[in-house]
Write a protein that holds these residues in place. Structure first.
Motif, PDB file in Angstrom:
ATOM      1  N   THR A  56       0.845  -1.188   0.000  1.00 16.47           N
ATOM      2  CA  THR A  56       0.000   0.000   0.000  1.00 16.47           C
ATOM      3  C   THR A  56       0.877   1.233   0.000  1.00 16.47           C
ATOM      4  OG1 THR A  56      -1.865   1.104   1.082  1.00 16.47           O
ATOM      5  CG2 THR A  56      -0.158   0.226   2.506  1.00 16.47           C
ATOM      6  N   SER A  71      -4.658  10.303   1.244  1.00 16.89           N
ATOM      7  CA  SER A  71      -5.185   9.294   0.341  1.00 16.89           C
ATOM      8  C   SER A  71      -4.386   8.012   0.493  1.00 16.89           C
ATOM      9  CB  SER A  71      -5.129   9.783  -1.113  1.00 16.89           C
ATOM     10  OG  SER A  71      -3.780   9.903  -1.546  1.00 16.89           O
ATOM     11  N   GLN A 100      -3.244   4.724  -1.979  1.00 21.64           N
ATOM     12  CA  GLN A 100      -3.164   4.303  -3.369  1.00 21.64           C
ATOM     13  C   GLN A 100      -2.392   2.994  -3.466  1.00 21.64           C
ATOM     14  OE1 GLN A 100      -1.232   7.453  -5.494  1.00 21.64           O
ATOM     15  NE2 GLN A 100      -2.803   8.977  -5.034  1.00 21.64           N
ATOM     16  N   ASP A 101      -2.573   2.329  -4.584  1.00 20.80           N
ATOM     17  CA  ASP A 101      -1.822   1.104  -4.885  1.00 20.80           C
ATOM     18  C   ASP A 101      -1.840   0.132  -3.718  1.00 20.80           C
ATOM     19  OD1 ASP A 101      -1.047   2.093  -7.427  1.00 20.80           O
ATOM     20  OD2 ASP A 101       0.466   3.322  -6.439  1.00 20.80           O
ATOM     21  N   HIS A 104      -6.397  -1.894  -5.416  1.00 19.94           N
ATOM     22  CA  HIS A 104      -6.376  -0.693  -6.258  1.00 19.94           C
ATOM     23  C   HIS A 104      -5.009  -0.526  -6.904  1.00 19.94           C
ATOM     24  CE1 HIS A 104      -5.229   3.572  -6.816  1.00 19.94           C
ATOM     25  NE2 HIS A 104      -6.414   3.625  -7.430  1.00 19.94           N
ATOM     26  N   SER A 105      -5.004  -0.037  -8.126  1.00 24.97           N
ATOM     27  CA  SER A 105      -3.759   0.362  -8.773  1.00 24.97           C
ATOM     28  C   SER A 105      -4.059   1.400  -9.838  1.00 24.97           C
ATOM     29  CB  SER A 105      -3.035  -0.841  -9.390  1.00 24.97           C
ATOM     30  OG  SER A 105      -3.773  -1.374 -10.468  1.00 24.97           O
ATOM     31  N   GLN A 106      -3.036   2.174 -10.173  1.00 26.14           N
ATOM     32  CA  GLN A 106      -3.125   3.151 -11.250  1.00 26.14           C
ATOM     33  C   GLN A 106      -2.565   2.513 -12.509  1.00 26.14           C
ATOM     34  OE1 GLN A 106      -0.825   6.196  -9.167  1.00 26.14           O
ATOM     35  NE2 GLN A 106      -2.678   7.448  -9.013  1.00 26.14           N
ATOM     36  N   ASN A 137      -7.665   4.673 -12.821  1.00 28.75           N
ATOM     37  CA  ASN A 137      -7.649   4.060 -11.495  1.00 28.75           C
ATOM     38  C   ASN A 137      -8.646   2.916 -11.501  1.00 28.75           C
ATOM     39  OD1 ASN A 137      -6.089   5.833  -9.293  1.00 28.75           O
ATOM     40  ND2 ASN A 137      -6.950   7.201 -10.854  1.00 28.75           N
ATOM     41  N   THR A 182     -10.116  -0.309  -9.034  1.00 26.60           N
ATOM     42  CA  THR A 182     -10.176  -1.032  -7.770  1.00 26.60           C
ATOM     43  C   THR A 182     -10.990  -2.293  -7.989  1.00 26.60           C
ATOM     44  OG1 THR A 182     -10.115   1.071  -6.562  1.00 26.60           O
ATOM     45  CG2 THR A 182     -10.776  -0.886  -5.329  1.00 26.60           C
ATOM     46  N   ASN A 220     -11.053   5.207  -7.121  1.00 20.52           N
ATOM     47  CA  ASN A 220     -10.431   4.802  -5.872  1.00 20.52           C
ATOM     48  C   ASN A 220     -11.326   5.238  -4.724  1.00 20.52           C
ATOM     49  OD1 ASN A 220      -8.836   4.225  -3.683  1.00 20.52           O
ATOM     50  ND2 ASN A 220      -7.145   5.589  -4.245  1.00 20.52           N
ATOM     51  N   ASP A 272      -9.873   7.533  -1.871  1.00 17.93           N
ATOM     52  CA  ASP A 272      -9.345   8.862  -2.172  1.00 17.93           C
ATOM     53  C   ASP A 272     -10.517   9.732  -2.606  1.00 17.93           C
ATOM     54  OD1 ASP A 272      -8.106  11.149  -3.089  1.00 17.93           O
ATOM     55  OD2 ASP A 272      -6.468  10.085  -4.069  1.00 17.93           O
ATOM     56  N   THR A 298     -15.333   7.231  -7.178  1.00 14.65           N
ATOM     57  CA  THR A 298     -15.618   6.132  -8.098  1.00 14.65           C
ATOM     58  C   THR A 298     -16.644   6.583  -9.138  1.00 14.65           C
ATOM     59  OG1 THR A 298     -17.338   5.294  -6.603  1.00 14.65           O
ATOM     60  CG2 THR A 298     -15.125   4.380  -6.359  1.00 14.65           C
TER      61      THR A 298
END
Length: 845
Positions: free
Chosen positions: A210, A222, A224-225, A241-243, A254, A256, A378, A381, A386
């Motif tokens: 994470t 936030s 992310q990842d 989640h990932s970008q 993004n 999820t 995400n 964030d 979403t």
């Protein structure tokens, strides 16, 4: 040839005396130069011989079987230990891990006699790609290997990962790595703080990760990842989640949810070229990596770029070779020469590397299938949120070494996108990639390529995104770039650079064609100049006036600087500079910098700054507070700001960067990397009592060995970290070479399990071994030679015994701390061993 160890000679003389006493005929053996098989039993004769490895005594003796006619077999386990390896059971025999891979020995080649395993030296030589012979003159086995025992393995080597049952198991759930950065700034009474923290560890059969972000103003936070990853050979599963950045023609997204990838080349697709937020590498060459196979085992691969040797690496026993993190611009002429280990100095084969190959190209036969489905956005964030359903599918195929094709479909931002690409190698014309994409009625396309022929090189690209292709961008975006140049000599490159680009965000267009050059006029003077994105020149001129003095003229993003740097005695450096900023004016600086080495080393800088109207300053210091935690503080008063500008011009900045491996034994200096989810590590600390006058900091730099090869070292707190290990089981030990003579690593070398994403704890309990010395004298004060000295423990049990030398002195080593009785004849005394060797323990029997 170096003579065998003295111990081997002594044993050989004793064996020779015994044979003479038994009256066995040795004349025939002396004439043939080798011992013959016992005629009565027709069994091979056992010999005790010395051993040299790469012309150096191994320090051990070796059991040999003489089968007659110059054929010998070696005790396999003793031999493996001598070359800093071990014997691992395999399905059809055994294997010896080496820095060049595993040396396989079939079961049929192994003979067991009296519980010991023996293998012919010819079989060993072939398996190890080395030379092994028995030297009758030295009565020693001479071994020549294509590596140095104890050498660090190739970076691509998976090590000697064993399938043996481990003594220490990896954790099933853990926090194994922390990388955290914090930046605090105070300027004109306003504070700002930005932090970034990456966490990673193991969970069940997989690994989790994470990234936590905090930024000011507003204190936005936030995550992310974040997610959980599971590797199963050619497959990779990710939940979280990932970008995404699947293709240059597709928007960032993004997602999820769940992602799944399959590849017949997981080493490329999931390997070391991953960016932090990637599950599958989009660029297989990354930084770059060059590799091949079918090379001479145990030989040397040599990389030459523009005729100069850039790197050399050993060829593994399976014939493969690899160079990692080799940066090629695409304009160089690169070759790999493959040499036999014991060849005549010329390569057996030369391979030309196509440096212009696109990093998105795949080797022939490589297939990657990658899909994802979930929520578009995400949920953790608030700034992203979403936006309904999201997902993608991408197929990439290396049709051949000259053609790679791919196709992608993606739903992001409430819109659907599709893209397809082809990357084609055109030989002398270079390698080119062509791609087209569409979203609704809007389209986009790109073309790029580079290559070289003789002295000429070129690279170019063109991209165009139609109106409304990206949400919120109504204008057309386009960018066309090209460079055509020539290598006029080894010191001079010239080219023409052109660009025609429209930037709808700045409402500007950049159009130019300008020359560029890179010229090393002499070994001490060089100049380079190149237009940047908007056509302004970036240039640099460097003149080494003397070995301790350099003059530099540079220009970047419109700011020019002239600097004189002079090295002073004591590691100090004086810099004088003048900087011209079109926005802020001219600033003069006199700077003194150095390194303070007392206690924690501190790198420091002090500057006096001057503009046309004000005087300012710069105070800067950086240190590693503890292993893995770096601190940088700066106080800066810019004279180009102030009363005539905005604010006072004073800025205070503090940055902290922590990079730790986390184990139950504590924190060790870490090395966080995005690809670590496929790798693991071992970390721990050394414990035990130290000799008098020795601190843990004194052991900094002592090496930790993995399968007999240096792979890590102790820091000043007695911690260590061995990272980037493939999952498996490894033999762990402490290298005794640089330890104090009275401190020894544990005799037992544990087998440690490594799992993906996890750091396994393995501590070393060091053993303090002391001793005593003294002199034996008779009633008349004369030294007593060859007198027996007995050492008893506190309970009266015999620990060891020695004899005095011709001068009456005795010495006893390798004793654990405690209370002992030293005795000779009727004389005895009590000796307490605590943290140091004790002298003067004289006796008068």
């Amino acid at each position: 040839m170096i003579a065998p160890p003295l111990r081997a000679r002594r044993r050989r003389l004793l064996a020779f005396a015994f044979v003479l006493a038994a009256g066995l005929p040795l004349a025939a053996a002396a004439q043939t130069g080798a011992a013959t098989a016992d005629a009565a039993t027709n069994a091979p004769r056992k010999l005790l011989a010395g051993l040299t490895v790469n012309d150096r005594p191994a320090g051990v003796d070796l059991d040999l079987l003489d089968r007659g006619h110059g054929h010998y077999s070696a005790n396999l386990d003793q031999f493996a230990t001598a070359i800093q390896s071990r014997v691992i059971a395999r399905d059809r025999g055994v294997a010896l891990p080496t820095p060049l891979g595993e040396a396989a020995i079939p079961a049929a080649a192994i003979q067991t006699i009296d519980g010991a395993r023996y293998v012919g030296i010819g079989t060993l030589a072939r398996a190890l790609a080395g030379r092994i012979r028995f030297d009758q003159g030295e009565f020693a086995l001479a071994v020549t290997l294509p590596w140095t025992p104890g050498a660090t393995p190739d970076a691509t080597d998976t090590g000697g990962a064993s399938r043996e049952a481990p003594d220490i198991r990896a954790p099933a759930a853990s926090l194994s790595a922390i990388h955290s950065e914090a930046y605090f700034t105070r300027q004109d009474g306003r504070d700002s703080l930005a932090t970034l923290t990456d966490l990673q560890g193991a969970l069940g059969p997989g690994a989790w990760r994470t990234r936590l972000l905090t930024s000011s103003p507003g204190g936005r936070q936030s995550m992310q990842d974040y997610g959980w990853m599971l590797d199963r050979g050619r497959s990779r599963l990710y939940l979280g989640h990932s970008q995404l950045a699947l293709d240059p023609l597709l928007p960032y997204a993004n997602l999820t949810g769940a992602q799944y990838a399959w590849s017949n080349r997981p080493d490329l697709s999931y390997g070391d070229t991953l960016a932090n937020n990637q599950l599958v590498a989009t660029q297989t060459l990354g930084g770059q990596s060059l590799s091949g196979h079918d090379a001479p085992p145990g030989g040397i691969a040599e990389l030459r770029v523009d005729g100069k040797v850039l790197a050399r690496t050993a060829i593994r026993l399976d014939g493969s070779w690899s160079f990692r993190n080799v940066t090629l611009r695409g304009s160089e002429f690169a070759q790999v020469a493959l040499y036999e280990r014991f060849g005549d100095g010329t390569p057996s084969r030369v391979i030309t590397i196509d440096g212009a190959t696109s990093p998105r190209a795949l080797p022939g036969g490589t297939l990657v299938s990658y899909a994802g489905l979930g929520v578009d956005g995400n949920p953790l964030d608030r700034a992203i949120g979403t936006h309904g359903l999201g997902g993608f599918y991408q197929m990439r195929w290396g049709f051949s070494d000259r053609l790679t094709v791919d196709a992608s479909a993606q739903r992001a931002g409430g819109r659907d996108y599709g893209a397809t690409n082809a990357i084609v190698g055109l030989g002398a014309l270079g390698t080119w990639g062509i791609g087209v994409a569409r979203s609704g009625s809007a389209s986009a396309w790109s073309m790029q390529g580079d290559g070289q022929r003789g002295m000429w090189f070129w690279n170019a690209y063109a991209r165009r995104y139609g109106a409304n292709y990206f949400p919120g961008v109504a204008a057309v975006q386009s960018d066309r770039y090209g460079e055509l140049g020539a290598h006029l000599s080894a010191r001079l490159n010239v080219s023409l650079v052109g660009r025609d680009a429209s930037d709808p965000f700045a409402d500007r267009r950049y159009v130019f064609v300008k020359p560029a050059a890179d010229w090393a006029m002499t070994d001490r003077f060089s100049v380079s100049a190149r237009p940047d994105y908007n056509g302004l020149y970036t240039y640099a001129a460097n003149w080494d006036v003397r070995n301790d003095t350099r003059v530099m003229l540079t220009r970047y993003v419109g700011i020019s600087q002239l600097e004189l740097a002079h090295a002073l005695d004591g590691g100090l450096q004086l810099d004088l500079s003048v900087t011209r900023d079109p926005q802020r004016g001219t600033r003069y600086a006199q700077t003194l910098s150095g390194l303070w080495t007392r206690g924690h080393p501190v790198s420091w800088t002090a500057s006096v700054l001057e503009s046309t109207s004000r005087i300012g300053y710069l105070l800067d210091a950086a240190t590693e507070a503890i292993p893995g935690l770096s601190m940088h503080v700066q106080l800066y008063n810019d004279p180009t700001r102030g009363p005539s500008g905005s604010g006072s011009g004073t800025t205070f900045q503090l940055s902290l960067v922590a990079d730790f491996a986390v184990t139950p034994s504590g924190l060790a200096r870490g090395s966080f990397n995005a690809a670590a989810a496929r790798r693991g590590g071992i970390s721990g600390k050394v414990t035990g009592q130290l000799p008098e006058g020795v601190r843990w900091a004194d052991l900094a730099g002592v090496r930790v060995l993995v399968d007999g090869r240096p792979a890590g070292q102790l820091d000043a707190r007695g911690h260590y970290l061995v990272s980037d290990l493939a999952p498996g089981v490894y033999r762990l030990q402490m290298d005794p070479e640089n330890l104090p003579i009275d401190l020894q690593p544990p005799a037992r070398q544990p087998l440690v399990e490594v799992r993906s994403g996890a750091t396994t704890r393995a501590d070393f309990a060091m053993q303090l071994r002391l001793g005593m010395a003294g002199k034996l004298i008779d009633a008349n004060g004369r030294p007593m030679a060859s007198a027996v000295v007995r050492v008893l423990d506190a309970d009266g049990r015999l620990v060891t015994s020695v004899r005095s030398n011709t001068l009456g002195y005795y010495r006893v080593d390798q004793l654990a701390p405690g209370t002992y009785i030293v005795q000779s004849g009727e004389a005895r005394r009590q000796v307490r061993l605590d943290r140091r060797f004790v002298y003067g323990q004289d006796l008068q029997p």
